[in-house]
Design a protein around this motif. Structure first.
Motif, PDB file in Angstrom:
ATOM      1  N   VAL A   9     -69.115 -44.482  19.577  1.00 44.26           N
ATOM      2  CA  VAL A   9     -69.546 -43.383  18.711  1.00 44.26           C
ATOM      3  C   VAL A   9     -68.324 -42.658  18.162  1.00 44.26           C
ATOM      4  O   VAL A   9     -68.268 -42.315  16.977  1.00 44.26           O
ATOM      5  N   LEU A  10     -67.342 -42.440  19.028  1.00 45.15           N
ATOM      6  CA  LEU A  10     -66.119 -41.759  18.604  1.00 45.15           C
ATOM      7  C   LEU A  10     -65.358 -42.612  17.601  1.00 45.15           C
ATOM      8  O   LEU A  10     -64.818 -42.099  16.617  1.00 45.15           O
ATOM      9  N   ASP A  11     -65.332 -43.922  17.846  1.00 44.30           N
ATOM     10  CA  ASP A  11     -64.684 -44.837  16.900  1.00 44.30           C
ATOM     11  C   ASP A  11     -65.384 -44.791  15.542  1.00 44.30           C
ATOM     12  O   ASP A  11     -64.730 -44.729  14.494  1.00 44.30           O
ATOM     13  N   ASP A  12     -66.722 -44.818  15.568  1.00 46.50           N
ATOM     14  CA  ASP A  12     -67.493 -44.768  14.328  1.00 46.50           C
ATOM     15  C   ASP A  12     -67.244 -43.459  13.577  1.00 46.50           C
ATOM     16  O   ASP A  12     -67.072 -43.454  12.361  1.00 46.50           O
ATOM     17  N   ALA A  13     -67.238 -42.350  14.309  1.00 47.75           N
ATOM     18  CA  ALA A  13     -67.020 -41.045  13.684  1.00 47.75           C
ATOM     19  C   ALA A  13     -65.638 -40.986  13.033  1.00 47.75           C
ATOM     20  O   ALA A  13     -65.498 -40.487  11.906  1.00 47.75           O
ATOM     21  N   ARG A  14     -64.636 -41.510  13.730  1.00 50.45           N
ATOM     22  CA  ARG A  14     -63.287 -41.537  13.145  1.00 50.45           C
ATOM     23  C   ARG A  14     -63.263 -42.369  11.866  1.00 50.45           C
ATOM     24  O   ARG A  14     -62.706 -41.945  10.855  1.00 50.45           O
ATOM     25  N   ARG A  15     -63.880 -43.542  11.928  1.00 48.45           N
ATOM     26  CA  ARG A  15     -63.888 -44.437  10.768  1.00 48.45           C
ATOM     27  C   ARG A  15     -64.620 -43.792   9.591  1.00 48.45           C
ATOM     28  O   ARG A  15     -64.114 -43.779   8.462  1.00 48.45           O
ATOM     29  N   ILE A  16     -65.788 -43.243   9.846  1.00 51.52           N
ATOM     30  CA  ILE A  16     -66.599 -42.637   8.787  1.00 51.52           C
ATOM     31  C   ILE A  16     -65.867 -41.476   8.124  1.00 51.52           C
ATOM     32  O   ILE A  16     -65.925 -41.294   6.902  1.00 51.52           O
ATOM     33  N   CYS A  17     -65.157 -40.693   8.934  1.00 53.89           N
ATOM     34  CA  CYS A  17     -64.433 -39.522   8.408  1.00 53.89           C
ATOM     35  C   CYS A  17     -63.053 -39.874   7.874  1.00 53.89           C
ATOM     36  O   CYS A  17     -62.353 -38.999   7.354  1.00 53.89           O
ATOM     37  N   GLY A  18     -62.650 -41.136   8.008  1.00 55.08           N
ATOM     38  CA  GLY A  18     -61.342 -41.546   7.532  1.00 55.08           C
ATOM     39  C   GLY A  18     -60.203 -40.989   8.371  1.00 55.08           C
ATOM     40  O   GLY A  18     -59.109 -40.731   7.856  1.00 55.08           O
ATOM     41  N   LEU A  19     -60.451 -40.830   9.660  1.00 55.42           N
ATOM     42  CA  LEU A  19     -59.460 -40.248  10.563  1.00 55.42           C
ATOM     43  C   LEU A  19     -58.758 -41.344  11.351  1.00 55.42           C
ATOM     44  O   LEU A  19     -59.328 -42.403  11.595  1.00 55.42           O
ATOM     45  N   THR A  20     -57.532 -41.066  11.764  1.00 57.87           N
ATOM     46  CA  THR A  20     -56.756 -42.080  12.477  1.00 57.87           C
ATOM     47  C   THR A  20     -56.440 -41.701  13.918  1.00 57.87           C
ATOM     48  O   THR A  20     -55.805 -42.477  14.618  1.00 57.87           O
ATOM     49  N   SER A  21     -56.881 -40.518  14.376  1.00 57.38           N
ATOM     50  CA  SER A  21     -56.556 -40.128  15.747  1.00 57.38           C
ATOM     51  C   SER A  21     -57.675 -39.299  16.367  1.00 57.38           C
ATOM     52  O   SER A  21     -58.502 -38.709  15.661  1.00 57.38           O
ATOM     53  N   ASP A  22     -57.671 -39.252  17.686  1.00 56.58           N
ATOM     54  CA  ASP A  22     -58.623 -38.398  18.396  1.00 56.58           C
ATOM     55  C   ASP A  22     -58.303 -36.930  18.145  1.00 56.58           C
ATOM     56  O   ASP A  22     -59.195 -36.086  18.184  1.00 56.58           O
ATOM     57  N   GLU A  23     -57.049 -36.608  17.904  1.00 59.10           N
ATOM     58  CA  GLU A  23     -56.669 -35.236  17.552  1.00 59.10           C
ATOM     59  C   GLU A  23     -57.410 -34.801  16.285  1.00 59.10           C
ATOM     60  O   GLU A  23     -57.977 -33.707  16.232  1.00 59.10           O
ATOM     61  N   GLN A  24     -57.390 -35.651  15.270  1.00 57.43           N
ATOM     62  CA  GLN A  24     -58.063 -35.338  14.009  1.00 57.43           C
ATOM     63  C   GLN A  24     -59.568 -35.239  14.199  1.00 57.43           C
ATOM     64  O   GLN A  24     -60.214 -34.354  13.628  1.00 57.43           O
ATOM     65  N   LEU A  25     -60.133 -36.131  15.007  1.00 56.57           N
ATOM     66  CA  LEU A  25     -61.569 -36.073  15.274  1.00 56.57           C
ATOM     67  C   LEU A  25     -61.910 -34.781  16.013  1.00 56.57           C
ATOM     68  O   LEU A  25     -62.924 -34.150  15.726  1.00 56.57           O
TER      69      LEU A  25
END
Length: 73
Positions: A8-24
């Motif tokens: 889910v976290l991977d999907d959220a990062r991908r959907i939002c165009g983010l590259t790190s857990d910090e950004q998420l």
């Protein structure tokens, strides 16, 4: 034990165009350290976390979590 599905976290990062857990973390109002703890199953997710990840990913609530055996079992 029920915990957040790390995909889910991977999907959220991908959907939002983010590259790190910090950004998420910034995106969902948490710290990067908290997101990493959620990913590893060290922290329980709040209803607020789940609802925000549901909004971002479009997954149903039951598809945001997984059940894993307790470490003591």
């Amino acid at each position: 034990m029920i915990r957040i599905d790390p995909t889910v976290l991977d999907d959220a990062r991908r959907i939002c165009g983010l590259t790190s857990d910090e950004q998420l973390g910034v995106q969902i109002g948490r710290t990067g350290a908290t997101v990493r703890s959620l990913r590893k199953g060290l922290t329980s997710s709040s209803i607020t976390d789940l609802m925000e990840l549901k909004r971002i990913t479009g997954r149903t609530l039951d598809n945001l979590v997984i059940q894993v055996p307790d470490a003591a079992a």
